[in-house]
Design a protein around this motif. Structure first.
Motif, PDB file in Angstrom:
ATOM      1  N   VAL A 200     -12.218   4.856   2.105  1.00  0.00           N
ATOM      2  CA  VAL A 200     -11.115   3.894   2.136  1.00  0.00           C
ATOM      3  C   VAL A 200     -10.179   4.160   0.958  1.00  0.00           C
ATOM      4  CG1 VAL A 200     -12.398   2.077   3.320  1.00  0.00           C
ATOM      5  CG2 VAL A 200     -12.379   2.140   0.804  1.00  0.00           C
ATOM      6  N   TYR A 201      -8.930   3.773   1.169  1.00  0.00           N
ATOM      7  CA  TYR A 201      -7.908   3.866   0.131  1.00  0.00           C
ATOM      8  C   TYR A 201      -7.757   2.495  -0.518  1.00  0.00           C
ATOM      9  CZ  TYR A 201      -3.311   4.270  -2.019  1.00  0.00           C
ATOM     10  OH  TYR A 201      -2.277   4.254  -2.919  1.00  0.00           O
ATOM     11  N   LEU A 202      -7.740   2.457  -1.857  1.00  0.00           N
ATOM     12  CA  LEU A 202      -7.617   1.198  -2.590  1.00  0.00           C
ATOM     13  C   LEU A 202      -6.344   1.193  -3.418  1.00  0.00           C
ATOM     14  CD1 LEU A 202     -11.264   0.882  -4.019  1.00  0.00           C
ATOM     15  CD2 LEU A 202     -10.376  -0.054  -1.865  1.00  0.00           C
TER      16      LEU A 202
ATOM     17  N   VAL B  40       0.819  -1.199   0.000  1.00  0.00           N
ATOM     18  CA  VAL B  40       0.000   0.000   0.000  1.00  0.00           C
ATOM     19  C   VAL B  40       0.856   1.254   0.000  1.00  0.00           C
ATOM     20  CG1 VAL B  40      -1.704   1.306   1.344  1.00  0.00           C
ATOM     21  CG2 VAL B  40      -2.003  -1.130   1.003  1.00  0.00           C
ATOM     22  N   SER B  41       2.105   1.155   0.425  1.00  0.00           N
ATOM     23  CA  SER B  41       2.956   2.334   0.422  1.00  0.00           C
ATOM     24  C   SER B  41       3.396   2.722  -0.975  1.00  0.00           C
ATOM     25  CB  SER B  41       4.202   2.092   1.295  1.00  0.00           C
ATOM     26  OG  SER B  41       5.056   1.148   0.680  1.00  0.00           O
TER      27      SER B  41
ATOM     28  N   LEU C 249      -4.091   9.012   6.497  1.00  0.00           N
ATOM     29  CA  LEU C 249      -2.929   8.939   5.621  1.00  0.00           C
ATOM     30  C   LEU C 249      -3.043   7.760   4.664  1.00  0.00           C
ATOM     31  CD1 LEU C 249      -0.137   9.671   8.247  1.00  0.00           C
ATOM     32  CD2 LEU C 249      -1.363  11.299   6.784  1.00  0.00           C
ATOM     33  N   ALA C 250      -2.549   7.952   3.445  1.00  0.00           N
ATOM     34  CA  ALA C 250      -2.613   6.891   2.435  1.00  0.00           C
ATOM     35  C   ALA C 250      -1.613   5.782   2.707  1.00  0.00           C
ATOM     36  CB  ALA C 250      -2.373   7.478   1.048  1.00  0.00           C
ATOM     37  N   ASP C 251      -0.485   6.120   3.319  1.00  0.00           N
ATOM     38  CA  ASP C 251       0.619   5.160   3.429  1.00  0.00           C
ATOM     39  C   ASP C 251       0.774   4.513   4.793  1.00  0.00           C
ATOM     40  OD1 ASP C 251       1.217   5.621   0.834  1.00  0.00           O
ATOM     41  OD2 ASP C 251       2.979   6.863   1.187  1.00  0.00           O
TER      42      ASP C 251
ATOM     43  N   ASN D 110      -2.086  13.070   2.558  1.00  0.00           N
ATOM     44  CA  ASN D 110      -3.155  13.339   3.499  1.00  0.00           C
ATOM     45  C   ASN D 110      -4.503  13.329   2.778  1.00  0.00           C
ATOM     46  OD1 ASN D 110      -3.320  14.618   6.532  1.00  0.00           O
ATOM     47  ND2 ASN D 110      -5.036  15.317   5.274  1.00  0.00           N
ATOM     48  N   LEU D 111      -5.513  12.793   3.414  1.00  0.00           N
ATOM     49  CA  LEU D 111      -6.862  12.783   2.862  1.00  0.00           C
ATOM     50  C   LEU D 111      -7.338  14.213   2.645  1.00  0.00           C
ATOM     51  CD1 LEU D 111      -9.380  11.126   2.099  1.00  0.00           C
ATOM     52  CD2 LEU D 111     -10.034  11.180   4.510  1.00  0.00           C
ATOM     53  N   MET D 112      -7.927  14.463   1.477  1.00  0.00           N
ATOM     54  CA  MET D 112      -8.406  15.798   1.144  1.00  0.00           C
ATOM     55  C   MET D 112      -9.881  15.776   0.783  1.00  0.00           C
ATOM     56  SD  MET D 112      -5.282  17.556  -0.936  1.00  0.00           S
ATOM     57  CE  MET D 112      -5.983  19.174  -0.555  1.00  0.00           C
TER      58      MET D 112
END
Length: 268
Positions: free
Chosen positions: A56-58, A21-22, A100-102, A179-181
């Protein structure tokens, strides 16, 4: 705007999802998509997962390549996203509960998903898909929570303010955000939107400001567009011509128009 492909090298099988995911990248378009841009947040602001705990981040795996999209939690076992995010995908890595995405939150992975059978990649009609997380997503009500969905047939009025969130580009042809926006934009009529997108269908709606400067962008695809007054998800980030251009709104899948299919395939 022509789409680029962002590739990452094959990962060793011993690497876990934290490493996978990073390695964030945009979702892809097709080389023939000269104007279509599968979308991000421009002109927005930093937000937190506590404000939008359904986000959620995919990270989507296609062979040895990885692509970024967004999604929304609609139940303990299902995530809503765009159909175009799922084309040809072999595995999906999910981060839930993190700003955070990472890093942070909880990671899940699955290979179970469905695209709407009428999805048309030429005009992005029926651009909706669902992801099944068999192990279940822990919903704590603070960092992770299901977003309410509208009833089938709900009308989306012109000028309805929607909150769009994601980790996509912050400028056209720019860089993804760690960062989530979020950005708030009003919906516009389909008649007005067809001045920019002649192939617009009744399963789609547009949102944006005439002067531009606020929009979703690459990397935001599949993410939620939620009515600010009710907290109900009305749209799914689909595509746009560039990002945040004047007179060119973003295009979203109309959730009420595909609501019955979502219910039939997720029970939600």
């Amino acid at each position: 705007m022509e789409k680029s492909y962002f590739l990452v090298p094959i990962l060793l099988l011993c690497l876990f999802i934290e490493d996978v995911v990073s390695r964030r990248r945009h979702y892809r378009g097709k080389s023939s998509d000269v104007k279509k841009s599968y979308n991000k947040i421009v002109g927005g602001y930093n937000t937190t997962i506590q404000d939008v705990p359904y986000q959620v981040y995919l990270l989507l795996q296609m062979g040895t390549d990885y692509y970024q999209c967004g999604g929304s939690i609609i139940s303990e076992r299902y995530i809503l996203t765009a159909a175009h995010c799922l084309t040809g995908i072999t595995r999906i890595y999910i981060r839930a509960g993190s700003t955070l995405a990472d890093s942070g939150g909880t990671q899940y992975n699955t290979s179970r998903y469905r695209q709407h059978p009428f999805y048309n990649p030429m005009n992005s009609d029926y651009d909706v898909g669902i992801i099944n997380v068999p192990s279940g997503i822990t919903l704590d009500g603070v960092n992770t929570r299901a977003v309410p969905l509208p009833k089938a047939g709900t009308k989306i009025n012109n000028g309805t303010n929607v909150l769009v969130t994601g980790w996509g580009d912050t400028t056209e042809n720019g860089q993804v955000s760690e960062n989530l926006m979020g950005v708030q934009v009003p919906t516009v009529s389909n008649e007005e939107c067809r001045r920019s997108y002649s192939t617009l269908t009744s399963r789609q709606f547009c949102a944006g400001v005439p002067e531009g400067g606020k929009d979703s962008c690459q990397g935001d695809s599949g993410g939620p567009a939620v009515e600010t007054d009710t907290g109900t998800q009305l749209g799914i980030v689909s595509f746009g011509s560039g990002c945040a251009r004047p007179g060119t709104p973003g295009v979203y899948t109309n959730v009420p128009k595909v609501r019955r299919w979502i219910k039939m395939n997720s029970g939600v």
